[in-house]
Motif scaffolding. Structure first.
Motif, PDB file in Angstrom:
ATOM      1  N   GLY A   3       0.819  -1.203   0.000  1.00  0.00           N
ATOM      2  CA  GLY A   3       0.000   0.000   0.000  1.00  0.00           C
ATOM      3  C   GLY A   3       0.855   1.256   0.000  1.00  0.00           C
ATOM      4  O   GLY A   3       2.061   1.214  -0.210  1.00  0.00           O
ATOM      5  N   SER A   4       0.207   2.371   0.249  1.00  0.00           N
ATOM      6  CA  SER A   4       0.865   3.679   0.276  1.00  0.00           C
ATOM      7  C   SER A   4       0.838   4.215   1.699  1.00  0.00           C
ATOM      8  O   SER A   4       0.177   3.653   2.569  1.00  0.00           O
ATOM      9  N   CYS A   5       1.535   5.318   1.925  1.00  0.00           N
ATOM     10  CA  CYS A   5       1.506   5.932   3.261  1.00  0.00           C
ATOM     11  C   CYS A   5       0.080   6.328   3.644  1.00  0.00           C
ATOM     12  O   CYS A   5      -0.297   6.243   4.808  1.00  0.00           O
ATOM     13  N   GLU A   6      -0.698   6.730   2.668  1.00  0.00           N
ATOM     14  CA  GLU A   6      -2.083   7.122   2.928  1.00  0.00           C
ATOM     15  C   GLU A   6      -2.961   5.928   3.283  1.00  0.00           C
ATOM     16  O   GLU A   6      -3.931   6.049   4.011  1.00  0.00           O
ATOM     17  N   ASN A   7      -2.610   4.754   2.756  1.00  0.00           N
ATOM     18  CA  ASN A   7      -3.402   3.543   2.975  1.00  0.00           C
ATOM     19  C   ASN A   7      -2.449   2.377   3.222  1.00  0.00           C
ATOM     20  O   ASN A   7      -2.341   1.472   2.402  1.00  0.00           O
ATOM     21  N   ILE A   8      -1.758   2.412   4.367  1.00  0.00           N
ATOM     22  CA  ILE A   8      -0.695   1.449   4.667  1.00  0.00           C
ATOM     23  C   ILE A   8      -1.257   0.046   4.897  1.00  0.00           C
ATOM     24  O   ILE A   8      -2.313  -0.114   5.496  1.00  0.00           O
ATOM     25  N   GLY A   9      -0.554  -0.955   4.364  1.00  0.00           N
ATOM     26  CA  GLY A   9      -0.969  -2.341   4.522  1.00  0.00           C
ATOM     27  C   GLY A   9       0.008  -3.097   5.415  1.00  0.00           C
ATOM     28  O   GLY A   9       0.699  -2.508   6.246  1.00  0.00           O
ATOM     29  N   GLY A  10       0.090  -4.372   5.205  1.00  0.00           N
ATOM     30  CA  GLY A  10       0.946  -5.228   6.020  1.00  0.00           C
ATOM     31  C   GLY A  10       2.413  -5.137   5.633  1.00  0.00           C
ATOM     32  O   GLY A  10       2.774  -4.593   4.587  1.00  0.00           O
ATOM     33  N   VAL A  11       3.255  -5.703   6.478  1.00  0.00           N
ATOM     34  CA  VAL A  11       4.696  -5.717   6.230  1.00  0.00           C
ATOM     35  C   VAL A  11       5.003  -6.660   5.067  1.00  0.00           C
ATOM     36  O   VAL A  11       4.594  -7.816   5.067  1.00  0.00           O
ATOM     37  N   LYS A  12       5.731  -6.159   4.085  1.00  0.00           N
ATOM     38  CA  LYS A  12       6.164  -6.965   2.941  1.00  0.00           C
ATOM     39  C   LYS A  12       7.622  -7.393   3.112  1.00  0.00           C
ATOM     40  O   LYS A  12       7.966  -8.540   2.882  1.00  0.00           O
ATOM     41  N   ILE A  65      10.495  -5.597  -6.762  1.00  0.00           N
ATOM     42  CA  ILE A  65       9.920  -4.610  -5.840  1.00  0.00           C
ATOM     43  C   ILE A  65       9.038  -3.635  -6.602  1.00  0.00           C
ATOM     44  O   ILE A  65       7.902  -3.360  -6.197  1.00  0.00           O
ATOM     45  N   LEU A  66       9.522  -3.132  -7.724  1.00  0.00           N
ATOM     46  CA  LEU A  66       8.732  -2.176  -8.504  1.00  0.00           C
ATOM     47  C   LEU A  66       7.470  -2.811  -9.082  1.00  0.00           C
ATOM     48  O   LEU A  66       6.452  -2.133  -9.244  1.00  0.00           O
ATOM     49  N   ILE A 112       7.826   2.745   2.586  1.00  0.00           N
ATOM     50  CA  ILE A 112       8.757   2.510   3.692  1.00  0.00           C
ATOM     51  C   ILE A 112       8.201   3.222   4.911  1.00  0.00           C
ATOM     52  O   ILE A 112       7.908   4.424   4.862  1.00  0.00           O
ATOM     53  N   ASN A 113       8.026   2.481   5.989  1.00  0.00           N
ATOM     54  CA  ASN A 113       7.421   3.017   7.202  1.00  0.00           C
ATOM     55  C   ASN A 113       8.382   2.830   8.370  1.00  0.00           C
ATOM     56  O   ASN A 113       8.908   1.741   8.572  1.00  0.00           O
ATOM     57  N   VAL A 114       8.606   3.905   9.124  1.00  0.00           N
ATOM     58  CA  VAL A 114       9.453   3.866  10.315  1.00  0.00           C
ATOM     59  C   VAL A 114       8.553   4.072  11.526  1.00  0.00           C
ATOM     60  O   VAL A 114       7.763   5.017  11.574  1.00  0.00           O
ATOM     61  N   TYR A 122       3.501   5.738  13.970  1.00  0.00           N
ATOM     62  CA  TYR A 122       4.383   5.915  12.833  1.00  0.00           C
ATOM     63  C   TYR A 122       5.187   7.197  12.990  1.00  0.00           C
ATOM     64  O   TYR A 122       4.634   8.256  13.268  1.00  0.00           O
ATOM     65  N   PHE A 123       6.513   7.103  12.815  1.00  0.00           N
ATOM     66  CA  PHE A 123       7.407   8.255  12.925  1.00  0.00           C
ATOM     67  C   PHE A 123       7.624   8.904  11.556  1.00  0.00           C
ATOM     68  O   PHE A 123       7.672  10.113  11.437  1.00  0.00           O
ATOM     69  N   ALA A 124       7.760   8.074  10.517  1.00  0.00           N
ATOM     70  CA  ALA A 124       7.989   8.582   9.158  1.00  0.00           C
ATOM     71  C   ALA A 124       7.482   7.557   8.163  1.00  0.00           C
ATOM     72  O   ALA A 124       7.429   6.364   8.445  1.00  0.00           O
ATOM     73  N   CYS A 125       7.112   8.052   6.988  1.00  0.00           N
ATOM     74  CA  CYS A 125       6.650   7.170   5.914  1.00  0.00           C
ATOM     75  C   CYS A 125       6.981   7.812   4.577  1.00  0.00           C
ATOM     76  O   CYS A 125       6.927   9.034   4.441  1.00  0.00           O
ATOM     77  N   GLY A 126       7.349   6.969   3.605  1.00  0.00           N
ATOM     78  CA  GLY A 126       7.608   7.446   2.258  1.00  0.00           C
ATOM     79  C   GLY A 126       7.177   6.417   1.241  1.00  0.00           C
ATOM     80  O   GLY A 126       7.497   5.240   1.359  1.00  0.00           O
ATOM     81  N   ASP A 127       6.402   6.864   0.255  1.00  0.00           N
ATOM     82  CA  ASP A 127       5.963   5.966  -0.813  1.00  0.00           C
ATOM     83  C   ASP A 127       7.139   5.660  -1.738  1.00  0.00           C
ATOM     84  O   ASP A 127       7.945   6.542  -2.042  1.00  0.00           O
ATOM     85  N   ILE A 128       7.246   4.413  -2.181  1.00  0.00           N
ATOM     86  CA  ILE A 128       8.254   4.023  -3.161  1.00  0.00           C
ATOM     87  C   ILE A 128       7.667   4.296  -4.540  1.00  0.00           C
ATOM     88  O   ILE A 128       6.575   3.827  -4.856  1.00  0.00           O
ATOM     89  N   LYS A 129       8.391   5.052  -5.325  1.00  0.00           N
ATOM     90  CA  LYS A 129       7.925   5.421  -6.663  1.00  0.00           C
ATOM     91  C   LYS A 129       8.753   4.694  -7.710  1.00  0.00           C
ATOM     92  O   LYS A 129       9.915   4.379  -7.488  1.00  0.00           O
ATOM     93  N   SER A 130       8.161   4.454  -8.871  1.00  0.00           N
ATOM     94  CA  SER A 130       8.904   3.783  -9.962  1.00  0.00           C
ATOM     95  C   SER A 130       9.745   4.774 -10.720  1.00  0.00           C
ATOM     96  O   SER A 130       9.610   5.941 -10.630  1.00  0.00           O
TER      97      SER A 130
END
Length: 75
Positions: free
Chosen positions: A16-25, A47-48, A55-57, A67-75
Motif C-alpha cells: 500500500g501507500s503511506c495514505e493507505n498502509i498495509g501489512g509488512v512486505k 519490488i517495482l 517505507i514506514n518507520v 508511525y514516525f515517518a513514511c515514504g511511498d516508493i515510486k517507480s
C-alpha cells in the motif's frame, strides 16, 4: 532521518501507500540515531512490480503502532 531519536526504530516496507498502509512486505534493519542500511535479496524489478509499497518507520519497538515517518516508493 533528521530529528530522529537515538533509540531503535523498527522499519519495514509495507504494502500500500503511506495514505493507505498495509501489512509488512519486507522487514528492514531498525534505525539507530536516524540511520539504517538493509540489503534485500530481491531484485529492484520485483519490488517495482509490487507497487504500491511504502517505507514506514515506527516510533519504537514498544510503540510500533505509532508511525514516525513514511515514504511511498515510486517507480
Amino acid at each position: 532521518l533528521d530529528n530522529a531519536p537515538s533509540n531503535s526504530q523498527p522499519a519495514h516496507i509495507h504494502t500500500g501507500s503511506c495514505e493507505n498502509i498495509g501489512g509488512v512486505k519486507y522487514p528492514l534493519t531498525s534505525l539507530t540515531d536516524g540511520e539504517s542500511e538493509t540489503l534485500l535479496d530481491v531484485p529492484l524489478s520485483k519490488i517495482l512490480s509490487e507497487l504500491p509499497l511504502a517505507i514506514n518507520v515506527h516510533k519504537s519497538p514498544e510503540e510500533v503502532q505509532v508511525y514516525f515517518a513514511c515514504g511511498d516508493i515510486k517507480s
